[in-house]
Design a protein around this motif. Sequence first.
Motif, PDB file in Angstrom:
ATOM      1  N   ALA A  40      40.437  47.482  53.011  1.00 50.98           N
ATOM      2  CA  ALA A  40      41.597  47.156  53.836  1.00 50.98           C
ATOM      3  C   ALA A  40      42.730  46.579  52.995  1.00 50.98           C
ATOM      4  O   ALA A  40      43.901  46.965  53.155  1.00 50.98           O
ATOM      5  CB  ALA A  40      41.193  46.171  54.935  1.00 50.98           C
ATOM      6  N   HIS A  41      42.397  45.663  52.080  1.00 50.24           N
ATOM      7  CA  HIS A  41      43.435  44.976  51.303  1.00 50.24           C
ATOM      8  C   HIS A  41      44.085  45.909  50.285  1.00 50.24           C
ATOM      9  O   HIS A  41      45.315  46.062  50.266  1.00 50.24           O
ATOM     10  CB  HIS A  41      42.813  43.772  50.605  1.00 50.24           C
ATOM     11  CG  HIS A  41      43.787  42.974  49.801  1.00 50.24           C
ATOM     12  ND1 HIS A  41      44.870  42.321  50.374  1.00 50.24           N
ATOM     13  CD2 HIS A  41      43.865  42.728  48.467  1.00 50.24           C
ATOM     14  CE1 HIS A  41      45.557  41.707  49.427  1.00 50.24           C
ATOM     15  NE2 HIS A  41      44.967  41.942  48.266  1.00 50.24           N
ATOM     16  N   GLY A  48      45.570  49.089  51.978  1.00 47.12           N
ATOM     17  CA  GLY A  48      46.853  48.747  52.596  1.00 47.12           C
ATOM     18  C   GLY A  48      47.952  48.621  51.555  1.00 47.12           C
ATOM     19  O   GLY A  48      49.100  49.029  51.788  1.00 47.12           O
ATOM     20  N   ALA A  82      41.937  39.281  56.151  1.00 48.55           N
ATOM     21  CA  ALA A  82      42.684  40.363  55.499  1.00 48.55           C
ATOM     22  C   ALA A  82      44.185  40.159  55.670  1.00 48.55           C
ATOM     23  O   ALA A  82      44.974  40.419  54.744  1.00 48.55           O
ATOM     24  CB  ALA A  82      42.251  41.710  56.076  1.00 48.55           C
ATOM     25  N   SER A 139      46.732  39.580  52.406  1.00 49.93           N
ATOM     26  CA  SER A 139      47.822  40.512  52.143  1.00 49.93           C
ATOM     27  C   SER A 139      49.191  39.853  52.296  1.00 49.93           C
ATOM     28  O   SER A 139      50.137  40.242  51.598  1.00 49.93           O
ATOM     29  CB  SER A 139      47.710  41.714  53.091  1.00 49.93           C
ATOM     30  OG  SER A 139      46.465  42.362  52.915  1.00 49.93           O
ATOM     31  N   HIS A 170      52.165  44.928  54.774  1.00 53.61           N
ATOM     32  CA  HIS A 170      50.839  44.925  54.173  1.00 53.61           C
ATOM     33  C   HIS A 170      49.854  44.082  54.989  1.00 53.61           C
ATOM     34  O   HIS A 170      48.694  44.465  55.183  1.00 53.61           O
ATOM     35  CB  HIS A 170      50.927  44.385  52.738  1.00 53.61           C
ATOM     36  CG  HIS A 170      49.677  44.564  51.947  1.00 53.61           C
ATOM     37  ND1 HIS A 170      49.491  43.994  50.693  1.00 53.61           N
ATOM     38  CD2 HIS A 170      48.517  45.233  52.216  1.00 53.61           C
ATOM     39  CE1 HIS A 170      48.304  44.330  50.245  1.00 53.61           C
ATOM     40  NE2 HIS A 170      47.685  45.066  51.135  1.00 53.61           N
ATOM     41  N   SER A 197      46.601  45.756  56.694  1.00 49.37           N
ATOM     42  CA  SER A 197      45.251  45.361  56.286  1.00 49.37           C
ATOM     43  C   SER A 197      44.415  44.922  57.477  1.00 49.37           C
ATOM     44  O   SER A 197      43.246  45.302  57.604  1.00 49.37           O
ATOM     45  CB  SER A 197      45.327  44.237  55.249  1.00 49.37           C
ATOM     46  OG  SER A 197      45.987  44.666  54.086  1.00 49.37           O
TER      47      SER A 197
END
Length: 421
Positions: A154-155, A158, A311, A315, A346, A350
Amino acid sequence: MILKKNYSPLLGVLLAGCMLLMMMNPASSLDAALRGLSVWWDVLFPSLFPFFVISEMMLGFGVVHLFGALLDPLMRPLFNIPGSGGFVAAMGYVSGYPVGARLTAKLREQGLLSRVEGERLVAFTTSSDPIFLLGAVSVGFFHDASLGLILALAHYGGGLIVGLLMSFHGRPKNSPSGPPQSVPHIVPQLPKGAEGAGRLRLALRSMAEARQRDGRGVGELLKGAIQSSLQLIIVVGGLVVFFNVLMELMDRAGIMSALFSFTGGLLSLAGFPAELSTALVSGLFEVTLGTRSAGAAAAPVPLQFKVAAAAWVLSWGGLSVHAQVASILNGTGLRYLPFLAARLVHAFLSAGLVLLLWKPIAGSGSGLDHSSATAAAGFSAAPLSGFAASLSWLGLLLGTALLLSLLVMLLHRIPRPGRRQ
């Protein structure tokens, strides 16, 4: 001008209020400052300072120019930035904020990036390092190493999506493809059909020319790298201490409680657990506090929402990181507003990716090996092992990027129907 005139008195009033609160709560302010100093000395200094020095040395030796020429076929079409941005992205993802911003500023100072390219680059290379994400957050705060995979996807996923979106930033409206906006520079153009060995020769020549232009001996280069890196790491430490004290004062004044209540109400209206307000508000200011609060959220909160909150915080980066990046970009001509917009995009990307990927990944039982994540968590106790792991990540990322760049060059050499050879 009107905004600046109104902004200065307001800032003066806020600083005077902070000073008054410090006088009313001297012991709490001192404890908060010591906590911030401890985080800087125990975590940030050993993790960031070596990368600051190494990156400065690599710039002096022309290594960044070498990778710039090799990675240009990959970075230009994807992210609309020069190939040197691939090196910055790898360093930023491995060593965490604010190394990406530091390297972007250095490339800008050397004339390797235009203003728009610098804004694109710093927008998606500011991220958490994998040691903190896998070790501290997954194992330390959530006590579940299997969450490392979904957090990393996800991080960093993204971040790459933000990079693709930022490739449209600054493009002329009448040119959908966006012509290159680089300043006139260093890397000469490669003749048609001279891919492969020709690209390698071009990269080596660019490295040699950059080293010749720098002209400093190894001792002088090391001395300059240490001096500039020390100056930056002290600024980073000062900002960490300042934001720790600021949050303590806001808590004493009841401002944090009001923010928790307000954010909880917004979350409830949006259909999310209100108990996550502590994590989001804390993470708005500082990453470690936000991710720790997400892991410690009330038991009734579903785990996927806790991970999504973590997350979001990772981000976004926290205002402490934003202040560090703004101080680094000061004087380079790069604007802070595109960076702020990219952090917001972001953060929500994320969090959305965690919720989107939760069932496919968590349901399949996929995850990271517990022992490897625990080893990563040991970074706080063993900086040298963490540094070695970071160098391994850096080698892996750069190797992958080089292979992809080579693949792009080979695809360009494949004959297409109707194309003259």
